[in-house]
Scaffold this motif. Structure first.
Motif: not given
Length: 373
Positions: A353, A356-357, A359-362, A366, A368
């Protein structure tokens, strides 16, 4: 002056505090032989030279046989140039620490993947967990199976695993681990100072002003090669201790151990092997915890990770710094294969969780990935 040098001298990239987290790969990227194989080769050559100080020709054969690089080879050649009783005191100390040391001969890397310190730590963990399982086992057949496995790994050191024999073995393994860590300290202090660094990493220079350095290394590579000339030197936190030649076995503060493998209440109740664990060593050796204050400070933080395997052995620290809401993390990698391993390791460290969150940007945080150049 190159653009990266200009950024380094004049300012920063982005808002917030810049924190650089470095692992052993940071030293390796600068051409320093801090990998386990180089250390093991050095010790093997030093051991062979101790009993073969028969002149330069014989010493050169020893160095060639153990694949010691030119700088370290010259260091050993100088050390072996005289009779053993004329060696520098630290070299004599090194010989004494290596003698009959279980861990010196226990692990020899067989592949490039094993040529990292985390592989050595994993080998320690495997042995410790087998000993732990053997001590708890009540099934005779299973106990016999474990004993046979342990006998193959321990050799003469494991002839007695019953009663007080186990306690004596654990004490010996801990003593020999402390002796090995001191060997590493001598190696890093005496030898790596002989090796020049010819270039600084553009990826680090482009970050701009670095406010703080969180180091999992025992070396001061950043301070030696990046700090000179800076108007405002960064603050440092050596979370696994720092190598110092004047240390002794008693005051050495370098952490080299394993992650916690127990669950629940067992973590605080079963303490036979707690001395091998990194969290215990950090507390016992009173290593630096300044990084917790850094990340608790208000305001955004830019975390740059370079040269760390992101392995689960440092899970507690990595989780703490990466998952904070005000932290933006950039992880450097040197090739796609390396990047794939980083992601796999992060999956174990952070869980599905969070990884995934992030790496996708929260919001406000985040992860990168950026390739080194």
């Amino acid at each position: 002056m190159e653009n990266s040098e200009y950024l380094w001298r004049q300012g920063r990239m982005g808002d917030g505090a810049n924190i650089l987290l470095v692992g052993n790969g940071f030293d390796l990227a600068h051409g320093l032989p801090t990998d386990y194989q180089s250390f093991a080769n050095f010790m093997s050559a030093a051991q062979a030279g101790r009993y073969g100080a028969g002149g330069q020709a014989e010493t050169l054969k020893i160095l060639e046989a153990y694949d010691v690089g030119p700088e370290l080879g010259q260091f050993l050649l100088d050390a072996f140039s005289g009779a053993p009783d004329r060696w520098d005191g630290r070299m004599r100390e090194l010989q004494s620490l290596m003698h009959d040391n279980f861990w010196v001969g226990y692990f020899r890397p067989r592949s490039r993947e094993e040529n990292v310190w985390v592989s050595f730590e994993n080998k320690i963990s495997e042995l410790v967990q087998m000993l732990d399982a053997y001590g708890k086992c009540t099934d005779k057949a299973e106990q016999l199976r474990l004993w046979r496995q342990l006998a193959g790994r321990l050799g003469r050191a494991g002839t007695d695993l019953g009663g007080t024999g186990m306690a004596r073995l654990v004490e010996r393994l801990l003593t020999d681990l402390s002796r090995l860590i001191r060997c590493l300290e001598i190696y890093l202090c005496l030898c790596l100072e002989q090796i020049p660094v010819h270039r600084r990493l553009g990826a680090v220079l482009d970050i701009g002003a670095i406010d703080k350095v969180l180091s999992f290394n025992y070396t001061d590579t950043f301070a030696r090669f990046y700090q000179p000339g800076l108007c405002r030197p960064p603050k440092y936190c050596y979370i696994h201790g720092r190598a110092a030649l004047d240390n002794t076995l008693d005051d050495n503060n370098m952490v080299l151990g394993i992650d916690e493998y127990l669950d629940g209440d067992a973590r605080s109740q079963e303490i036979t092997f707690v001395h091998f664990k990194k969290f215990y060593q950090r507390i016992f050796k009173q290593t630096d915890y300044q990084y917790t204050k850094w990340f608790a400070e208000p305001g955004p933080k830019n975390l740059y990770i370079l040269g760390h395997s992101l392995d689960v052995t440092d899970q507690d620290v990595l989780q703490y710094v990466i998952t904070r809401e005000d932290v933006t993390t950039t992880i450097f990698y040197h090739c796609r294969e390396n990047n794939a391993r980083q992601i796999q390791n992060l999956l174990q460290v952070l869980g599905y969780d969070d990884l995934n969150a992030l790496a996708r940007g929260r919001k406000n945080s985040s992860i990168t990935f950026r390739q080194l150049y």
